[in-house]
Design an enzyme around this catalytic site. Structure first.
Site, PDB file in Angstrom:
ATOM      1  N   HIS A 141       4.814   0.671   1.031  1.00  0.00           N
ATOM      2  CA  HIS A 141       5.085  -0.349   2.056  1.00  0.00           C
ATOM      3  C   HIS A 141       4.693  -1.741   1.575  1.00  0.00           C
ATOM      4  O   HIS A 141       3.544  -1.978   1.206  1.00  0.00           O
ATOM      5  CB  HIS A 141       4.289  -0.024   3.334  1.00  0.00           C
ATOM      6  CG  HIS A 141       4.801   1.187   4.040  1.00  0.00           C
ATOM      7  ND1 HIS A 141       4.016   1.952   4.887  1.00  0.00           N
ATOM      8  CD2 HIS A 141       6.008   1.785   4.018  1.00  0.00           C
ATOM      9  CE1 HIS A 141       4.736   2.953   5.376  1.00  0.00           C
ATOM     10  NE2 HIS A 141       5.958   2.868   4.857  1.00  0.00           N
ATOM     11  N   HIS A 191       0.854  -1.185   0.000  1.00  0.00           N
ATOM     12  CA  HIS A 191       0.000   0.000   0.000  1.00  0.00           C
ATOM     13  C   HIS A 191       0.893   1.240   0.000  1.00  0.00           C
ATOM     14  O   HIS A 191       2.128   1.132   0.099  1.00  0.00           O
ATOM     15  CB  HIS A 191      -0.925   0.009   1.230  1.00  0.00           C
ATOM     16  CG  HIS A 191      -0.180   0.084   2.510  1.00  0.00           C
ATOM     17  ND1 HIS A 191       0.316  -1.043   3.174  1.00  0.00           N
ATOM     18  CD2 HIS A 191       0.252   1.157   3.221  1.00  0.00           C
ATOM     19  CE1 HIS A 191       0.964  -0.664   4.242  1.00  0.00           C
ATOM     20  NE2 HIS A 191       0.959   0.665   4.297  1.00  0.00           N
ATOM     21  N   THR A 251       2.130   1.935  11.374  1.00  0.00           N
ATOM     22  CA  THR A 251       2.007   3.404  11.413  1.00  0.00           C
ATOM     23  C   THR A 251       0.539   3.844  11.398  1.00  0.00           C
ATOM     24  O   THR A 251       0.251   5.031  11.331  1.00  0.00           O
ATOM     25  CB  THR A 251       2.717   4.056  10.209  1.00  0.00           C
ATOM     26  OG1 THR A 251       2.029   3.651   9.007  1.00  0.00           O
ATOM     27  CG2 THR A 251       4.171   3.648  10.142  1.00  0.00           C
ATOM     28  N   THR A 252      -0.370   2.852  11.445  1.00  0.00           N
ATOM     29  CA  THR A 252      -1.799   3.161  11.573  1.00  0.00           C
ATOM     30  C   THR A 252      -2.339   2.330  12.737  1.00  0.00           C
ATOM     31  O   THR A 252      -1.723   1.327  13.119  1.00  0.00           O
ATOM     32  CB  THR A 252      -2.606   2.735  10.319  1.00  0.00           C
ATOM     33  OG1 THR A 252      -2.654   1.297  10.274  1.00  0.00           O
ATOM     34  CG2 THR A 252      -1.991   3.279   9.049  1.00  0.00           C
TER      35      THR A 252
HETATM   36  C1  LIG Z   1      -5.436   0.688   7.356  1.00  0.00           C
HETATM   37  C2  LIG Z   1      -4.923  -0.384   8.271  1.00  0.00           C
HETATM   38  N1  LIG Z   1      -3.514  -0.617   8.067  1.00  0.00           N
HETATM   39  C3  LIG Z   1      -2.897  -1.681   8.863  1.00  0.00           C
HETATM   40  C4  LIG Z   1      -3.598  -3.043   8.601  1.00  0.00           C
HETATM   41  N2  LIG Z   1      -2.802  -4.182   9.075  1.00  0.00           N
HETATM   42  C5  LIG Z   1      -2.651  -4.237  10.544  1.00  0.00           C
HETATM   43  C6  LIG Z   1      -3.914  -4.676  11.234  1.00  0.00           C
HETATM   44  O1  LIG Z   1      -4.115  -6.042  11.005  1.00  0.00           O
HETATM   45  C7  LIG Z   1      -5.143  -6.576  11.789  1.00  0.00           C
HETATM   46  C8  LIG Z   1      -4.896  -8.024  11.996  1.00  0.00           C
HETATM   47  S1  LIG Z   1      -1.419  -4.424   8.259  1.00  0.00           S
HETATM   48  O2  LIG Z   1      -0.542  -5.264   9.005  1.00  0.00           O
HETATM   49  O3  LIG Z   1      -1.751  -4.848   6.945  1.00  0.00           O
HETATM   50  C9  LIG Z   1      -0.733  -2.876   8.219  1.00  0.00           C
HETATM   51  S2  LIG Z   1       0.853  -2.608   7.835  1.00  0.00           S
HETATM   52  C10 LIG Z   1       0.730  -0.947   8.086  1.00  0.00           C
HETATM   53  S3  LIG Z   1       2.134   0.033   7.876  1.00  0.00           S
HETATM   54  N3  LIG Z   1       1.665   1.487   7.330  1.00  0.00           N
HETATM   55  O4  LIG Z   1       2.746   0.205   9.173  1.00  0.00           O
HETATM   56  O5  LIG Z   1       2.967  -0.621   6.870  1.00  0.00           O
HETATM   57  C11 LIG Z   1      -0.552  -0.577   8.459  1.00  0.00           C
HETATM   58  C12 LIG Z   1      -1.422  -1.712   8.519  1.00  0.00           C
HETATM   59 ZN   LIG Z   2       2.028   1.876   5.433  1.00  0.00          ZN
END
Ligand SMILES: CCN[C@H]1CN(CCOCC)S(=O)(=O)c2sc(S(N)(=O)=O)cc21
Ligand SMILES: [Zn+2]
Length: 258
Positions: free
Chosen positions: A117, A92, A200-201
């Site tokens: 990412h 993303h 980061t979210t």
């Molecule tokens: C919008 C929510 N973003 C989340 C969604 N996931 C985490 C939650 O999972 C629930 C089991 S994730 O592990 O896919 C993930 S990685 C990143 S980042 N920006 O740090 O690369 C954010 C997120």
């Molecule tokens: Zn991210």
């Protein structure tokens, strides 16, 4: 609290109310300050083996636009600071409304216009969700690539060409099966910063081995404009979907380069 977002009334300054770990000591992103990082000659290149997906979606989840296969297909990441094999989960983006802002990590205070990412989970866990909740910094490995404006990125074009189809939150499209994710990556994954951090979210779990590459990828101005046409759940431009840097506290940032 309103669902979290990046606006004044639900942005990063509010996230601690639902996620108290927001004020933790291992939060991400951070400002990568070259005068404070430490070269580690033991940090070898990473190896990403991405195989074509037969059934992947590109979607707008209201917070980002995301490439998400329906199930694992053997795409994996090894090497570098990683002790075990990690499975690919999704990729993303985070971006700004102009070229002076948009990335989550910064380098000596400088922001890039966007950051990509690639999310992977530790294969010793039974599932991705278990890896997120596994506690400690080895649940996920996220590769971060800065994006800067320059030549058109041919490898990302099949994805940026899909953006108009996922302009609105909650929409998704099927990604053509000939999309070659491997082509997005530089030929060798060598020069990077690495440190222990978090998502980061929300939920901001402190489960991430961060690997941020020194060399930005290029995308064209038109590709950047495509990101800036994406709309969030409030019907506003999604640009600005980045968290500001968090305190480093007593963490070390290591580099694979001198
Ligand atoms: C919008 C929510 N973003 C989340 C969604 N996931 C985490 C939650 O999972 C629930 C089991 S994730 O592990 O896919 C993930 S990685 C990143 S980042 N920006 O740090 O690369 C954010 C997120
Ligand atoms: Zn991210």
């Amino acid at each position: 609290m309103a669902p979290w977002g990046y606006e004044k009334d639900n942005g990063p300054a509010h996230w601690h109310k639902d996620c108290p770990i927001a004020n933790g000591k291992n939060q991400s992103p951070i400002d990568l300050i070259n005068g404070e990082v430490k070269y580690d000659s033991g940090l070898k290149p990473l190896t990403a083996k991405y195989v074509p997906f037969s059934d992947a979606k590109f979607l707008n989840n209201g917070h980002s636009v995301q490439f998400q296969p329906s199930a694992g297909n053997g795409s994996e990441l090894t090497g570098g600071p990683l002790a075990v094999k990690y499975n690919f989960e999704q990729f993303h983006f985070h971006w700004g409304n102009n070229d002076t802002e948009g990335s989550e990590h910064r380098v000596d205070g400088k922001m890039y216009p966007a950051e990509l990412h690639f999310v992977h989970w530790n294969s010793t866990n039974p599932s991705f969700k278990d890896a997120v909740g596994s506690g400690g910094p080895n649940g996920l490995a996220v590769l971060g690539f800065f994006l800067k404006v320059g030549a058109e990125n041919a490898a990302l074009k099949p994805i940026t060409d899909l953006i108009p189809k996922v302009k609105d939150a909650g929409t998704s499209v099927t990604v053509p099966s000939n999309f070659d994710m491997q082509a997005i990556l530089p030929a060798t994954l060598t020069d990077y910063y690495t440190y222990d951090g978090s998502l980061t979210t929300p939920p901001l779990a402190e489960c991430v081995k961060w690997i941020v590459f020194k060399q930005p990828l290029e995308v064209s101005a038109a590709q950047m404009e495509a990101f800036r046409s994406v709309i969030n759940r409030d019907g506003k431009p999604m640009g600005g979907n980045y968290r500001p840097p968090c305190p480093l506290h007593d963490r070390a940032v290591k580099t694979s380069f001198k």
